[in-house]
Write an enzyme that holds these catalytic residues in place. Structure first.
Site, PDB file in Angstrom:
ATOM      1  N   ASP A  30     102.445 -30.096  43.782  1.00 29.66           N
ATOM      2  CA  ASP A  30     102.584 -30.720  42.469  1.00 29.66           C
ATOM      3  C   ASP A  30     104.055 -30.741  42.089  1.00 29.66           C
ATOM      4  O   ASP A  30     104.855 -29.949  42.604  1.00 29.66           O
ATOM      5  CB  ASP A  30     101.769 -29.971  41.411  1.00 29.66           C
ATOM      6  N   GLU A 160      83.193 -33.560  34.763  1.00 23.92           N
ATOM      7  CA  GLU A 160      84.035 -32.541  34.150  1.00 23.92           C
ATOM      8  C   GLU A 160      83.158 -31.490  33.486  1.00 23.92           C
ATOM      9  O   GLU A 160      82.183 -31.800  32.806  1.00 23.92           O
ATOM     10  CB  GLU A 160      84.985 -33.167  33.129  1.00 23.92           C
ATOM     11  N   LYS A 209      82.752 -46.030  44.120  1.00 25.22           N
ATOM     12  CA  LYS A 209      83.183 -45.168  43.018  1.00 25.22           C
ATOM     13  C   LYS A 209      83.186 -45.929  41.693  1.00 25.22           C
ATOM     14  O   LYS A 209      82.652 -45.455  40.678  1.00 25.22           O
ATOM     15  CB  LYS A 209      84.581 -44.617  43.317  1.00 25.22           C
ATOM     16  N   SER A 257      71.408 -41.891  23.147  1.00 23.83           N
ATOM     17  CA  SER A 257      72.185 -42.713  22.219  1.00 23.83           C
ATOM     18  C   SER A 257      73.116 -41.832  21.405  1.00 23.83           C
ATOM     19  O   SER A 257      72.860 -40.655  21.200  1.00 23.83           O
ATOM     20  CB  SER A 257      71.239 -43.470  21.281  1.00 23.83           C
ATOM     21  N   CYS A 265      87.382 -40.987  33.080  1.00 22.65           N
ATOM     22  CA  CYS A 265      86.828 -41.874  34.111  1.00 22.65           C
ATOM     23  C   CYS A 265      86.182 -43.141  33.572  1.00 22.65           C
ATOM     24  O   CYS A 265      86.630 -44.246  33.890  1.00 22.65           O
ATOM     25  CB  CYS A 265      85.800 -41.104  34.956  1.00 22.65           C
ATOM     26  N   LYS A 325      83.310 -34.397  25.762  1.00 26.72           N
ATOM     27  CA  LYS A 325      81.953 -33.939  26.035  1.00 26.72           C
ATOM     28  C   LYS A 325      81.957 -32.424  25.990  1.00 26.72           C
ATOM     29  O   LYS A 325      83.018 -31.797  25.890  1.00 26.72           O
ATOM     30  CB  LYS A 325      81.472 -34.433  27.408  1.00 26.72           C
TER      31      LYS A 325
END
Length: 428
Positions: A30, A160, A209, A257, A265, A325
């Protein structure tokens, strides 16, 4: 196998840790020294359930991180490109990080005598591996793909919050390659997995994907469209979708809903697929509508809120849930960002709470109030908006401390019976 991982975001860190857990020698690369140091200390740079344990078990043993491309590539046989692929407002994918990673790997391949496989795991539009990554690798290395080195595409299907589990227990593994030798080496990394392993060419793997994410996003927007209709008819959309989901052809997943989808994503990938379609002179009407329905849900929630609190100026509004989420601290494309922005535009005073994502949201909205608990956020509030499906919100029972007990539920978390509240569900 000796593996190098280029990029230590959600996908890269989880991929590296899980491959190490499978017994491979893994080197993560990284450009951020803090991320490198964190991984070498066995501390995850991101939150993912189970990742902490994996890093503690393997960091300093068969898992390490470095800033040095030379060291990583020269001491590995396979390199996975796991860098971000953002999109612009038009939906066009930004490949600068993929190009930089490809160029850096290619430059290091010059000095390698052994066959090396480069695998794209970043989400890229069809033909990217073949028309962007491979040419850069050949140009910078001075070598020939399929002869001196291999190139493949291995998309990730990680949720995730459940990414470690999904990597170790996948529904399927997709391996793309135009070189049989490269395909065989990549497939060998997944020896022992019992799920279906699909071998295709690179552009088909890339498309799988995008289609997977676009289809799931479509299910969500379809459910929200139906939910908006059901709301006006006085029908419980959750009961409707329960009945629909029992059909084996449909399944019950992604039919809830509510406030819509976010994250790194679904919004990005649907936009990118739309952008790719426009490049080949096709208008993807359905995909555009998927995004339009999703973008409209926060406005629907605001309309319900103003039905009960017409003038939001100087009103104290509690926003419960900031992550896109539950079970993650990721706020990318979170619906809460849009809701808070609308509330501030109306002059409201916002107090927000999330069990994990508060620090990240402070970077977006540093000047709103942040509570340490849901109970604290509700105290003295003129209304409450629920934006994330955290399990703890199902146990809320402290609405009496609100100035006005108005609850606008965007995730069907609260059972209003016996709680003495003014309750509105977004789609029910």
């Amino acid at each position: 196998m000796r593996i190098s991982i280029i990029g230590t975001g959600y996908v890269g860190t989880v991929t590296g840790a899980c491959f190490a857990h499978l017994g491979n020698e893994v080197i993560c690369v990284d450009v951020d020294p803090k991320r490198v140091e964190s991984i070498n200390r066995g501390v995850p740079p991101i939150y993912e359930e189970g990742l902490d344990e994996l890093l503690k078990a393997h960091a300093g043993k068969n898992l390490s991180a470095t800033l040095d491309y030379d060291y990583a590539v020269s001491n590995s046989d396979v390199s996975f490109i796991c860098v971000p692929t953002p999109t612009d407002e038009s939906g066009k994918i930004d490949l600068r990080f993929v190009r930089e990673a490809s160029r850096s790997i290619g430059e290091r391949l010059k000095a390698k005598d052994s066959y090396h496989v480069v695998v794209v795991k970043s989400t890229v539009v069809p033909q990217t591996t073949q028309e962007v990554v491979t040419p850069i690798l050949e140009e910078t290395s001075g070598k020939k793909a399929g002869l001196d080195f291999g190139v493949g595409m291995n998309p990730e299907f990680l949720r995730e919050g459940k990414a470690v589990h999904d990597f170790m227990h996948p529904d399927r593994i997709v391996i793309g390659g135009d070189d049989p030798k490269a395909l065989g080496i990549i497939k060998g990394l997944y020896a022992g997995y019992t799920c279906p392993i699909l071998e295709v060419d690179t552009k088909t793997a890339e498309m799988i994907k995008y289609v997977s994410n676009a289809f799931l996003a479509t299910k969500i927007s379809f459910s929200n469209e139906v939910g908006n209709i059901c709301k006006r008819l006085g029908i419980d959309t959750y009961k409707v979708m329960e009945g629909v989901g029992l059909d084996a052809r449909i399944s019950p997943y992604f039919l809830n809903s509510g406030l819509g989808f976010g994250g790194s994503c679904f919004p990005k990938d649907v936009k990118a697929l739309i952008g790719k379609a426009s490049e080949i002179d096709y208008e993807p009407i359905l995909l555009k509508t998927v995004l339009k329905v999703n973008d409209n849900q926060p406005h629907m929630l605001m309309s319900l809120l103003k039905k009960h609190v017409p003038d939001l100026k100087d009103k104290r509004i509690a926003v419960l849930g900031l992550a896109f989420k539950n079970d993650t601290d990721d706020i990318r494309e979170s619906r809460a960002i849009h809701v808070i922005g609308s509330l501030l535009a109306e002059g409201a005073s916002v107090v927000a709470y999330d069990p994990m994502a508060t620090e990240r949201m402070k970077r977006v909205y540093p000047n709103i109030e942040y509570a340490k608990s849901a109970d604290e956020a509700l105290e003295g509030a003129d209304a409450c908006v629920i934006a994330t499906e955290w399990a703890e919100f199902k146990k809320l029972d402290s609405f009496k401390s609100m100035r006005k007990p108005v609850v606008i539920d965007g995730r069907r978390m609260v059972d209003p019976r016996g709680k003495g509240i003014i309750y509105e569900g977004l789609c029910w």
